[in-house]
Design a protein around this motif. Structure first.
Motif, mmCIF file in Angstrom:
data_model
loop_
_atom_site.group_PDB
_atom_site.id
_atom_site.type_symbol
_atom_site.label_atom_id
_atom_site.label_comp_id
_atom_site.label_asym_id
_atom_site.label_seq_id
_atom_site.Cartn_x
_atom_site.Cartn_y
_atom_site.Cartn_z
ATOM 1 N N THR A 36 1.145 -2.835 -10.592
ATOM 2 C CA THR A 36 2.519 -2.970 -10.102
ATOM 3 C C THR A 36 3.431 -3.365 -11.249
ATOM 4 O O THR A 36 3.116 -4.256 -12.034
ATOM 5 C CB THR A 36 2.588 -4.019 -8.973
ATOM 6 N N ARG A 72 2.495 6.773 -6.952
ATOM 7 C CA ARG A 72 1.515 7.744 -7.442
ATOM 8 C C ARG A 72 2.030 9.177 -7.295
ATOM 9 O O ARG A 72 1.773 10.026 -8.151
ATOM 10 C CB ARG A 72 0.186 7.602 -6.681
ATOM 11 N N GLU A 115 -2.858 -6.630 -10.847
ATOM 12 C CA GLU A 115 -4.030 -6.079 -11.537
ATOM 13 C C GLU A 115 -4.119 -4.570 -11.368
ATOM 14 O O GLU A 115 -4.646 -3.870 -12.245
ATOM 15 C CB GLU A 115 -5.300 -6.753 -11.019
ATOM 16 N N GLU A 116 -3.590 -4.053 -10.262
ATOM 17 C CA GLU A 116 -3.656 -2.610 -9.996
ATOM 18 C C GLU A 116 -2.491 -1.850 -10.617
ATOM 19 O O GLU A 116 -2.413 -0.629 -10.469
ATOM 20 C CB GLU A 116 -3.716 -2.366 -8.485
ATOM 21 N N ALA A 137 2.458 1.686 -3.466
ATOM 22 C CA ALA A 137 1.518 2.205 -4.464
ATOM 23 C C ALA A 137 1.355 3.711 -4.312
ATOM 24 O O ALA A 137 1.355 4.460 -5.301
ATOM 25 C CB ALA A 137 0.167 1.504 -4.316
ATOM 26 N N ARG A 165 -3.699 -9.064 -6.819
ATOM 27 C CA ARG A 165 -4.341 -7.754 -6.754
ATOM 28 C C ARG A 165 -3.337 -6.647 -7.112
ATOM 29 O O ARG A 165 -3.669 -5.718 -7.861
ATOM 30 C CB ARG A 165 -4.909 -7.511 -5.357
ATOM 31 N N ALA A 166 -2.120 -6.759 -6.606
ATOM 32 C CA ALA A 166 -1.094 -5.756 -6.909
ATOM 33 C C ALA A 166 -0.789 -5.722 -8.405
ATOM 34 O O ALA A 166 -0.622 -4.648 -8.996
ATOM 35 C CB ALA A 166 0.180 -6.046 -6.112
ATOM 36 N N GLU A 169 0.838 -1.202 0.000
ATOM 37 C CA GLU A 169 0.000 0.000 0.000
ATOM 38 C C GLU A 169 0.873 1.252 0.000
ATOM 39 O O GLU A 169 0.610 2.214 -0.730
ATOM 40 C CB GLU A 169 -0.938 -0.007 1.212
ATOM 41 N N ARG A 199 6.078 1.411 -9.953
ATOM 42 C CA ARG A 199 5.347 0.899 -8.791
ATOM 43 C C ARG A 199 5.893 -0.470 -8.391
ATOM 44 O O ARG A 199 5.971 -1.388 -9.200
ATOM 45 C CB ARG A 199 3.853 0.813 -9.100
#
Length: 299
Positions: free
Chosen positions: A135, A106, A132-133, A102, A129-130, A99, A113
């Motif tokens: 990374t 940003r 898909e977001e 990320a 999840r990382a 977190e 990332r």
């Protein structure tokens, strides 16, 4: 070997600029730099200050500076893309670090990332999840984490990364001091199960340089980063075998610049000088310091 280490001072950015100009480089892509939460970084620095067993001896931190100053250094050095290498030493840390990573990416132009993981329940889910977001790169520290990379909890993690083609910078060599699961054997077993894994072997795999070069020749997606390799600091204890330089040329498209900034006991420019003085040719230097990283991350 005589030392050619430049002193860190106000002129260091000029020395780096001179390196870029000599080799016709538009900038640097550094795949191995450390940015992390302040309280975590201070604990890392305290460990280095104590000459803890994993450091192998005294290790002064050259860039013990505030985060904004360290980011400014990247700009001054012409680093157009860099990472925020994070790593947990126990279960329950990785998601929180991810977190933070990320958020840092940003708010920090040029940062790729970065995320991490640990052998624990839920690792596959938070790694997926990382990815898909967005990374771009992961960090795995087998030495500090003291875990077996072949742990069953990590098998699906390696699978997710191999399928997604997201690189993972992995400290898996036994330098500067061996860990319980370091060395080429464990990662070779991981690669046998996940041959498409984009593994970036940190520190050129020191001191098992030859064995990790073997892995890179066997698996097309294995790469190596230069972090601390070839420098006077490392050459005194774990010299790169000169008989293997020809293999570095042959693997010229899979060697990437890494530095370990800010946690290095010498100026940043010395890593660049150490690559340059190998004498492997202009194209090799350009590929290592910029082109290979730019191609890998689609810059």
């Amino acid at each position: 070997m005589g030392s050619c280490v430049s002193s860190p001072d106000a002129g260091e950015a000029g020395l780096v600029a001179g390196f870029l100009a000599r080799h016709g480089l538009p900038g640097l892509v550094d795949v191995h730099t450390h940015f992390m939460p302040e309280r975590v970084l201070r604990k890392v620095w305290a460990y280095f200050d104590s000459a803890g067993p994993l450091t192998g001896g005294e290790w002064p931190i050259t860039y013990r500076e505030a985060e904004d100053r360290r980011v400014a250094r990247m700009r001054e050095f012409g680093v157009v893309a860099f990472t925020a290498m994070l790593y947990p030493h126990k279960a329950g840390m990785a998601e929180w670090l991810n977190e933070w990573g990320a958020d840092f990416a940003r708010r920090t132009a040029g940062c790729l990332r970065t995320a991490t993981f640990f052998p624990e329940a839920g690792a596959e889910a938070y790694v997926r999840r990382a990815v898909e977001e967005g990374t771009r790169v992961f960090k795995a520290h087998v030495q500090v984490g003291a875990y077996d990379p072949t742990d069953a909890l990590l098998d699906p993690v390696w699978g997710v990364l191999a399928e997604a083609g997201v690189p993972v910078v992995t400290h898996c060599g036994s330098g500067p001091a061996p860990g319980k699961h370091t060395g080429p054997g464990p990662m070779e077993r991981v690669l046998a199960r996940h041959p498409r894994l984009r593994l970036i072997v940190a520190h050129m795999g020191m001191p098992e340089y030859t064995e990790f070069l073997d892995l890179a020749e066997r698996y097309r997606e294995v790469r190596l980063d230069t972090t601390m390799a070839f420098t006077d600091f490392v050459e005194r204890q774990s010299p790169f075998p000169r008989g293997e330089l020809g293999r570095l040329v042959d693997l010229g498209d899979r060697v990437l610049l890494g530095s370990d900034f800010p946690n290095i006991p010498y100026p940043y420019v010395h890593q660049l000088e150490s690559i340059e003085r190998l004498g492997l040719g202009e194209e090799w230097v350009r590929a290592v310091c910029y082109r290979n990283g730019a191609e890998l991350f689609g810059l």
